[in-house]
Design a protein around this motif. Sequence first.
Motif, PDB file in Angstrom:
ATOM      1  N   GLU A  42       0.833  -1.228   0.000  1.00 47.21           N
ATOM      2  CA  GLU A  42       0.000   0.000   0.000  1.00 47.21           C
ATOM      3  C   GLU A  42       0.858   1.266   0.000  1.00 47.21           C
ATOM      4  O   GLU A  42       0.444   2.297  -0.522  1.00 47.21           O
ATOM      5  N   ARG A  43       2.052   1.196   0.572  1.00 47.10           N
ATOM      6  CA  ARG A  43       2.929   2.372   0.655  1.00 47.10           C
ATOM      7  C   ARG A  43       3.469   2.776  -0.709  1.00 47.10           C
ATOM      8  O   ARG A  43       3.994   3.868  -0.884  1.00 47.10           O
ATOM      9  N   LEU A  44       3.395   1.853  -1.679  1.00 51.49           N
ATOM     10  CA  LEU A  44       3.966   2.123  -3.007  1.00 51.49           C
ATOM     11  C   LEU A  44       2.921   2.590  -4.012  1.00 51.49           C
ATOM     12  O   LEU A  44       3.216   2.762  -5.194  1.00 51.49           O
ATOM     13  N   VAL A  45       1.689   2.799  -3.531  1.00 48.76           N
ATOM     14  CA  VAL A  45       0.592   3.199  -4.423  1.00 48.76           C
ATOM     15  C   VAL A  45       0.859   4.580  -5.023  1.00 48.76           C
ATOM     16  O   VAL A  45       1.286   5.504  -4.333  1.00 48.76           O
ATOM     17  N   GLY A  46       0.615   4.695  -6.347  1.00 50.12           N
ATOM     18  CA  GLY A  46       0.836   5.963  -7.032  1.00 50.12           C
ATOM     19  C   GLY A  46      -0.462   6.687  -7.350  1.00 50.12           C
ATOM     20  O   GLY A  46      -0.493   7.900  -7.474  1.00 50.12           O
ATOM     21  N   PRO A  48      -4.113   7.155  -5.802  1.00 49.25           N
ATOM     22  CA  PRO A  48      -4.899   6.848  -4.599  1.00 49.25           C
ATOM     23  C   PRO A  48      -6.291   6.284  -4.907  1.00 49.25           C
ATOM     24  O   PRO A  48      -6.831   5.527  -4.104  1.00 49.25           O
ATOM     25  N   ARG A  49      -6.863   6.626  -6.078  1.00 43.60           N
ATOM     26  CA  ARG A  49      -8.222   6.152  -6.355  1.00 43.60           C
ATOM     27  C   ARG A  49      -8.256   4.705  -6.826  1.00 43.60           C
ATOM     28  O   ARG A  49      -9.097   3.937  -6.410  1.00 43.60           O
TER      29      ARG A  49
ATOM     30  N   GLY B  26      -1.918  12.995  -1.388  1.00 48.06           N
ATOM     31  CA  GLY B  26      -2.775  11.953  -1.958  1.00 48.06           C
ATOM     32  C   GLY B  26      -2.017  10.752  -2.494  1.00 48.06           C
ATOM     33  O   GLY B  26      -2.589   9.702  -2.704  1.00 48.06           O
ATOM     34  N   VAL B  27      -0.705  10.894  -2.699  1.00 50.87           N
ATOM     35  CA  VAL B  27       0.060   9.801  -3.308  1.00 50.87           C
ATOM     36  C   VAL B  27       0.934   9.106  -2.261  1.00 50.87           C
ATOM     37  O   VAL B  27       1.958   9.643  -1.848  1.00 50.87           O
ATOM     38  N   PRO B  28       0.542   7.895  -1.842  1.00 49.35           N
ATOM     39  CA  PRO B  28       1.294   7.211  -0.798  1.00 49.35           C
ATOM     40  C   PRO B  28       2.782   7.040  -1.124  1.00 49.35           C
ATOM     41  O   PRO B  28       3.628   7.200  -0.236  1.00 49.35           O
ATOM     42  N   TYR B  29       3.106   6.757  -2.398  1.00 51.04           N
ATOM     43  CA  TYR B  29       4.505   6.505  -2.741  1.00 51.04           C
ATOM     44  C   TYR B  29       5.384   7.737  -2.527  1.00 51.04           C
ATOM     45  O   TYR B  29       6.553   7.616  -2.168  1.00 51.04           O
ATOM     46  N   GLU B 102     -10.200  11.185  -2.861  1.00 49.25           N
ATOM     47  CA  GLU B 102     -11.332  10.768  -3.697  1.00 49.25           C
ATOM     48  C   GLU B 102     -11.825  11.902  -4.599  1.00 49.25           C
ATOM     49  O   GLU B 102     -12.346  11.656  -5.678  1.00 49.25           O
ATOM     50  N   THR B 103     -11.689  13.150  -4.126  1.00 54.21           N
ATOM     51  CA  THR B 103     -12.236  14.260  -4.910  1.00 54.21           C
ATOM     52  C   THR B 103     -11.158  15.009  -5.708  1.00 54.21           C
ATOM     53  O   THR B 103     -11.475  15.911  -6.461  1.00 54.21           O
ATOM     54  N   LEU B 104      -9.913  14.611  -5.523  1.00 54.93           N
ATOM     55  CA  LEU B 104      -8.818  15.258  -6.254  1.00 54.93           C
ATOM     56  C   LEU B 104      -8.970  15.012  -7.747  1.00 54.93           C
ATOM     57  O   LEU B 104      -9.458  13.965  -8.148  1.00 54.93           O
ATOM     58  N   PRO B 105      -8.523  15.966  -8.562  1.00 55.80           N
ATOM     59  CA  PRO B 105      -8.500  15.685  -9.996  1.00 55.80           C
ATOM     60  C   PRO B 105      -7.598  14.472 -10.244  1.00 55.80           C
ATOM     61  O   PRO B 105      -6.606  14.305  -9.520  1.00 55.80           O
ATOM     62  N   ARG B 106      -7.923  13.642 -11.210  1.00 57.07           N
ATOM     63  CA  ARG B 106      -7.096  12.466 -11.496  1.00 57.07           C
ATOM     64  C   ARG B 106      -5.727  12.911 -12.009  1.00 57.07           C
ATOM     65  O   ARG B 106      -5.602  13.928 -12.689  1.00 57.07           O
ATOM     66  N   LEU B 107      -4.706  12.116 -11.674  1.00 55.62           N
ATOM     67  CA  LEU B 107      -3.342  12.468 -12.075  1.00 55.62           C
ATOM     68  C   LEU B 107      -3.096  12.005 -13.516  1.00 55.62           C
ATOM     69  O   LEU B 107      -3.693  11.033 -13.964  1.00 55.62           O
TER      70      LEU B 107
END
Lengths: 145, 169
Positions: A42-46, A48-49, B26-29, B102-107
């Motif tokens: 999960e930490r490597l997710v680019g 979030p959706r 928003g980006v875990p990485y 969830e509401t952020l514009p898609r990357l």
Amino acid sequence: MSDDKARIARQFIQAIPHSRALSMQVEEIGNGVAEISMPYDERLVGDPRSRVISGGAVSALLDTCGGASVMCHPTGPQGTATIDLRIDYMRAATPGQRITARAECYHVTRSVAFVRATAMDEDRDNPVATASGAFTVERPKAQRT
Amino acid sequence: MTRRAPEPVQVIKQRRDAALSALVRGVPYMQFLGIEFERRGDELTAILPYDDKLIGNPLLPALHGGVTAAFLEATAIIGLSWALIWDDMESGVIDPRGLTPETLPRLPKTIDFTVDYLRPGLPRDAYARARVNRSGRRYASVHVEGWQDNRARLFAQATGHFLMPSRDD
């Protein structure tokens, strides 16, 4: 490559701090071919959706695997560093699945190694990404002349 | 002609910083690598604070090539998204205070990314800036420069192509 050499190469790669941080595991290594895998995390997710793993993490795996294929080439390089690496992202990796990279060092000169690599999830017939790159080749001093 | 009073500077700063922070958080990485962004107007500088887990060659020691690639790619994606949301953020179409993953514009999605490693990444902080060379309706081309101690001595640079998020998505 002898079992002993392969064992040393495996230990060497698994001792790289960043490879450890991503829990990379050497699956196969020898004769200029390396296969390294990395669990979904999960930490490597680019994104979030979609929870898809980040392209950057796949790059790190492909770069490590490319370097490993150079290190295990029969001409016996003593060290290597990436000169250039191009990655093409074909599709999103399926969330939850392990990513496996396979790299082949298909040509070496005295000072440069050329590498092709592929990253796959559990559907091995549809690559997630492919890469091609050039790496430096460090030779023992005596060989350099 | 009536002219609207300019917005108070704090309101502007708060809005822009909130949007940027929502984008990055928003980006875990990016959190995993510890990437941060500094803003001056619309100009962004990405910062990768040094950490032991970023090392690829313990003997030199040097940053992992994959870390450098990931750092430059993150700089490109955030730089491109930032340029994309700027107008909507400034005109009030997007309210940064309500932004969640969830509401952020898609990357944007990376199509390809090529990294040019110019010298070893030293075991210290790294910086990067992205320049959007072309941004069309569907595709964008972005160039990124990475440096450490000296702005003019790049340790890596990269070029990537990106697929733009569809507007109705």
